[in-house]
Design a protein around this motif. Structure first.
Motif, PDB file in Angstrom:
ATOM      1  N   TYR A 148      96.844   7.661 -44.579  1.00 44.22           N
ATOM      2  CA  TYR A 148      97.172   8.432 -43.370  1.00 44.22           C
ATOM      3  C   TYR A 148      98.687   8.519 -43.221  1.00 44.22           C
ATOM      4  O   TYR A 148      99.416   7.648 -43.696  1.00 44.22           O
ATOM      5  CB  TYR A 148      96.636   7.740 -42.100  1.00 44.22           C
ATOM      6  N   LYS A 162      97.682   5.370 -30.074  1.00 45.64           N
ATOM      7  CA  LYS A 162      96.440   6.155 -30.178  1.00 45.64           C
ATOM      8  C   LYS A 162      95.879   6.047 -31.599  1.00 45.64           C
ATOM      9  O   LYS A 162      94.683   5.824 -31.808  1.00 45.64           O
ATOM     10  CB  LYS A 162      96.734   7.615 -29.805  1.00 45.64           C
ATOM     11  N   PHE A 163      96.758   6.198 -32.566  1.00 42.81           N
ATOM     12  CA  PHE A 163      96.334   6.129 -33.953  1.00 42.81           C
ATOM     13  C   PHE A 163      95.739   4.751 -34.256  1.00 42.81           C
ATOM     14  O   PHE A 163      94.631   4.632 -34.805  1.00 42.81           O
ATOM     15  CB  PHE A 163      97.550   6.394 -34.876  1.00 42.81           C
ATOM     16  N   ASP A 166      92.369   3.942 -32.461  1.00 43.61           N
ATOM     17  CA  ASP A 166      91.260   4.647 -33.119  1.00 43.61           C
ATOM     18  C   ASP A 166      90.852   3.907 -34.398  1.00 43.61           C
ATOM     19  O   ASP A 166      89.673   3.635 -34.631  1.00 43.61           O
ATOM     20  CB  ASP A 166      91.665   6.078 -33.493  1.00 43.61           C
ATOM     21  N   ARG A 171      87.108   4.476 -35.489  1.00 48.63           N
ATOM     22  CA  ARG A 171      87.065   5.934 -35.328  1.00 48.63           C
ATOM     23  C   ARG A 171      88.063   6.588 -36.292  1.00 48.63           C
ATOM     24  O   ARG A 171      89.063   5.960 -36.656  1.00 48.63           O
ATOM     25  CB  ARG A 171      87.450   6.336 -33.892  1.00 48.63           C
ATOM     26  N   THR A 172      87.791   7.822 -36.682  1.00 53.17           N
ATOM     27  CA  THR A 172      88.781   8.571 -37.448  1.00 53.17           C
ATOM     28  C   THR A 172      89.962   8.870 -36.522  1.00 53.17           C
ATOM     29  O   THR A 172      89.763   9.479 -35.462  1.00 53.17           O
ATOM     30  CB  THR A 172      88.184   9.902 -37.959  1.00 53.17           C
ATOM     31  N   PRO A 173      91.176   8.431 -36.885  1.00 56.06           N
ATOM     32  CA  PRO A 173      92.307   8.653 -35.965  1.00 56.06           C
ATOM     33  C   PRO A 173      92.587  10.136 -35.747  1.00 56.06           C
ATOM     34  O   PRO A 173      92.617  10.901 -36.714  1.00 56.06           O
ATOM     35  CB  PRO A 173      93.483   7.989 -36.696  1.00 56.06           C
ATOM     36  N   ARG A 174      92.736  10.515 -34.490  1.00 53.27           N
ATOM     37  CA  ARG A 174      93.059  11.906 -34.163  1.00 53.27           C
ATOM     38  C   ARG A 174      94.192  11.907 -33.133  1.00 53.27           C
ATOM     39  O   ARG A 174      94.086  11.257 -32.100  1.00 53.27           O
ATOM     40  CB  ARG A 174      91.849  12.622 -33.562  1.00 53.27           C
ATOM     41  N   LEU A 175      95.241  12.668 -33.421  1.00 53.67           N
ATOM     42  CA  LEU A 175      96.355  12.794 -32.486  1.00 53.67           C
ATOM     43  C   LEU A 175      96.337  14.196 -31.909  1.00 53.67           C
ATOM     44  O   LEU A 175      96.211  15.177 -32.646  1.00 53.67           O
ATOM     45  CB  LEU A 175      97.691  12.540 -33.196  1.00 53.67           C
ATOM     46  N   SER A 176      96.458  14.288 -30.581  1.00 62.24           N
ATOM     47  CA  SER A 176      96.477  15.614 -29.957  1.00 62.24           C
ATOM     48  C   SER A 176      97.801  16.313 -30.307  1.00 62.24           C
ATOM     49  O   SER A 176      98.780  15.666 -30.687  1.00 62.24           O
ATOM     50  CB  SER A 176      96.344  15.484 -28.433  1.00 62.24           C
ATOM     51  N   HIS A 177      97.820  17.629 -30.136  1.00 58.13           N
ATOM     52  CA  HIS A 177      98.998  18.395 -30.540  1.00 58.13           C
ATOM     53  C   HIS A 177     100.290  17.886 -29.905  1.00 58.13           C
ATOM     54  O   HIS A 177     101.310  17.744 -30.596  1.00 58.13           O
ATOM     55  CB  HIS A 177      98.761  19.882 -30.220  1.00 58.13           C
TER      56      HIS A 177
END
Ligand code: SF4
Length: 183
Positions: A148, A162-163, A166, A171-177
């Motif tokens: 990643y 957040k990363f 997750d 969880r699969t790490p997801r960062l918002s825009h």
């Protein structure tokens, strides 16, 4: 070691050719540090005095690869960490240190250690203890497989938390825009 301690995620962090700004941003997760220490055990990191990485779940790396020692440390991390994460522009694409890639290494050393006022008299350091410089500063993905990347110079503490939260939760790490930036 207690059962709780044994089940914690083992986390290592290191800096290669970087400025420690990404580590400072990691500390910017502020009060989440209290949650984090309940969830992880730190292995090699500036937060511990551990010199070599043991088997870990997650390895966070800031900085690119500019010398032979960086290559050694990076390969050790890759071998020991199940999930390897490139944090920040230097790890992802070489960042600011890679600006020297436009100048031949010898000319770069001559300019700094022979031509410049101040350091000019010292000559190019050649102590055998010093790690050998690579001809160019490389992003870490050119040396090892990376799982990643978190972009930014540095990424925000919010994005890092957040990363990590997750990933630790499975969880699969997801960062918002808004958490993604490239400067
Ligand atoms: Fe420093 Fe930016 Fe490189 Fe992070 S990405 S190590 S903050 S220069």
């Amino acid at each position: 070691m207690s059962t709780a301690a044994r089940t914690r995620v083992r986390l290592a962090t290191t800096s290669l050719a970087g400025c420690f700004g990404c580590h400072m941003s990691f500390l910017d997760i502020d009060e989440h540090l209290f949650e984090l220490v309940e969830l992880v055990e730190f292995d090699r990191s500036p937060l511990t005095n551990i010199k070599h990485c043991s088997p870990c779940d997650i390895g966070l790396i800031e900085g690119g690869v500019c010398n032979a020692e960086n290559v050694h440390v990076l390969r050790e991390f890759r071998a020991q960490c199940k999930t390897l994460v490139a944090i920040g522009a230097c790890a992802i694409n070489g960042g600011l240190p890679a600006q020297r890639n436009h100048i031949p290494l010898e000319a770069c050393l001559r300019e700094v250690y022979q031509s410049r006022a101040g350091l000019g008299a010292s000559g190019v350091p050649n102590d055998p203890e010093l790690p050998l410089l690579l001809d160019k500063v490389r992003p870490i993905h050119e040396v090892v497989r990376v799982d990643y990347s978190i972009p930014g110079c540095p990424p925000s503490g919010e994005a890092i938390w957040k990363f990590l939260s997750d990933l630790i939760a499975g969880r699969t790490p997801r960062l918002s825009h808004p958490m993604l930036h490239f400067d």
